[in-house]
Design an enzyme around this catalytic site. Structure first.
Site, PDB file in Angstrom:
ATOM      1  CB  SER A  11      67.459  80.932-134.732  1.00 35.23           C
ATOM      2  OG  SER A  11      66.334  81.453-134.284  1.00 35.23           O
ATOM      3  CG  HIS A  36      66.863  77.221-132.563  1.00 37.01           C
ATOM      4  ND1 HIS A  36      67.339  76.260-131.480  1.00 37.01           N
ATOM      5  CD2 HIS A  36      66.718  78.258-132.158  1.00 37.01           C
ATOM      6  CE1 HIS A  36      67.011  77.025-130.271  1.00 37.01           C
ATOM      7  NE2 HIS A  36      66.664  78.234-130.563  1.00 37.01           N
ATOM      8  CG  ASP A  38      64.327  80.884-131.303  1.00 41.48           C
ATOM      9  OD1 ASP A  38      64.638  80.258-130.312  1.00 41.48           O
ATOM     10  OD2 ASP A  38      65.023  81.347-132.218  1.00 41.48           O
ATOM     11  CG  MET A  40      59.971  83.881-128.454  1.00 49.12           C
ATOM     12  SD  MET A  40      60.765  85.369-128.962  1.00 49.12           S
ATOM     13  CE  MET A  40      62.080  85.060-129.442  1.00 49.12           C
ATOM     14  CG  HIS A  69      64.656  77.929-127.444  1.00 48.73           C
ATOM     15  ND1 HIS A  69      65.394  78.712-127.649  1.00 48.73           N
ATOM     16  CD2 HIS A  69      64.345  77.705-126.155  1.00 48.73           C
ATOM     17  CE1 HIS A  69      65.641  79.360-126.509  1.00 48.73           C
ATOM     18  NE2 HIS A  69      65.161  78.519-125.303  1.00 48.73           N
ATOM     19  CG  MET A  71      62.555  80.865-125.275  1.00 48.48           C
ATOM     20  SD  MET A  71      63.265  82.111-126.464  1.00 48.48           S
ATOM     21  CE  MET A  71      62.717  81.210-127.879  1.00 48.48           C
ATOM     22  CG  MET A 140      68.791  81.010-122.938  1.00 53.90           C
ATOM     23  SD  MET A 140      68.675  80.705-124.678  1.00 53.90           S
ATOM     24  CE  MET A 140      68.565  82.480-125.507  1.00 53.90           C
ATOM     25  CG  ASP A 178      69.484  80.076-128.779  1.00 51.28           C
ATOM     26  OD1 ASP A 178      69.708  80.989-129.595  1.00 51.28           O
ATOM     27  OD2 ASP A 178      68.288  79.874-128.457  1.00 51.28           O
TER      28      ASP A 178
HETATM   29  C1  DX5 Z   1      66.562  84.351-128.388  1.00 51.19           C
HETATM   30  C2  DX5 Z   1      66.267  83.117-129.503  1.00 51.19           C
HETATM   31  C3  DX5 Z   1      67.547  82.719-130.264  1.00 51.19           C
HETATM   32  C4  DX5 Z   1      67.780  83.795-131.101  1.00 51.19           C
HETATM   33  C5  DX5 Z   1      69.092  83.552-131.969  1.00 51.19           C
HETATM   34  O1  DX5 Z   1      65.391  84.340-127.786  1.00 51.19           O
HETATM   35  O2  DX5 Z   1      66.113  82.082-128.509  1.00 51.19           O
HETATM   36  O3  DX5 Z   1      67.373  81.347-130.903  1.00 51.19           O
HETATM   37  O4  DX5 Z   1      66.589  83.827-132.339  1.00 51.19           O
HETATM   38  O5  DX5 Z   1      69.495  84.587-132.848  1.00 51.19           O
HETATM   39  P1  DX5 Z   1      70.542  85.458-132.883  1.00 51.19           P
HETATM   40  O6  DX5 Z   1      71.771  84.388-133.515  1.00 51.19           O
HETATM   41  O7  DX5 Z   1      70.652  86.540-133.971  1.00 51.19           O
HETATM   42  O8  DX5 Z   1      71.006  85.884-131.478  1.00 51.19           O
HETATM   43 ZN    ZN Z   2      66.338  79.856-129.607  1.00 51.64          ZN
END
Ligand code: DX5
Ligand code: ZN
Length: 221
Positions: A11, A36, A38, A40, A69, A71, A140, A178
């Site tokens: 990630s 990956h 992320d 947000m 991903h 979110m 998750m 994840d």
């Molecule tokens: C959480 C993210 C994950 C996160 C993973 O909201 O979707 O992808 O960054 O990081 P670690 O492996 O540090 O939990």
């Molecule tokens: Zn993620």
């Protein structure tokens, strides 16, 4: 269904953003399968990360699969932007979609793979009707919003349930996990049925990310 060796997806959230290109290179040289990303929005999750502009920058300097991903609330508004940014697969949250079937078809209409993620409080049964239409489910194992959180053990049972469900309904669907994945819990996650492990902290903060990736990739069910 990928069952022989495990896919690893670092990630980018845990990377050094002052050195984005070299962080991506570390992942690529380590043999990572997916990058990956992320995303947000400060609404669906209590944190803001980055948008299509950064995904495009990441995609421009790697041949890895760009695994986005989302979110974010009401993700339909931005799916086309993330496709144009270079995503090969886009995962939305079951909890963020009013018309999940429409959203999944919309993602697929661009020729990219469609994934759905479920939060720790969402049961696997919430995916039963949509499972035949999915390329990927992202379980998750932390509440989304931040990297570096602790793995929630109940995710293991959800992976197991999902694995037996897909054998009946959609054997080629990939199960990814994840949040809080470490070398310590990776084997139990894989044994439960996961094909792909997302690793932020465990990969980018490792003393030797390539060795970590190699050990995770060598895990089999
Ligand atoms: C959480 C993210 C994950 C996160 C993973 O909201 O979707 O992808 O960054 O990081 P670690 O492996 O540090 O939990
Ligand atoms: Zn993620």
């Amino acid at each position: 269904m990928q069952a022989s060796s495990t896919l690893i997806a670092p990630s980018i959230l845990s990377a050094d953003f002052t050195r984005l290109a070299s962080s991506i290179e570390i992942a690529e040289k380590a043999g990572a399968d997916w990058m990956h990303c992320d995303v947000m929005d400060g609404a669906f999750v209590p944190n803001i990360s980055f948008g299509p502009f950064i995904v495009q920058a990441i995609a421009s300097c790697t041949k890895m699969v760009i695994d986005t991903h989302l979110m974010i609330a009401d993700p339909d508004r931005y799916i086309e932007d993330f496709v144009k940014a270079g995503s090969h697969q886009i995962t939305v949250h079951q909890e963020a979609c009013t018309h999940l079937h429409r959203t999944v078809q919309f993602i697929r209409s661009f020729g990219v793979k469609a994934g759905v993620s479920i939060n720790p409080a969402t049961p696997v049964s919430a995916l039963e009707a949509i499972l035949p239409d999915l390329d990927l489910v992202l379980v998750m194992s932390v509440n989304p919003g931040f990297g570096g959180q602790k793995f929630i053990p109940s995710a293991i049972d959800k992976i197991r349930q999902l694995h037996s469900m897909r054998l009946q309904i959609n054997p080629s669907m990939v199960i990814a996990v994840d949040g809080g994945v470490t070398e310590e819990n990776a084997q139990s996650v894989v044994s439960a049925g996961a094909d792909a492990l997302i690793a932020g902290t465990a990969f980018f903060k490792a003393a030797d990310p390539a060795a970590t990736a190699a050990r995770i990739k060598a895990l089999t069910r």
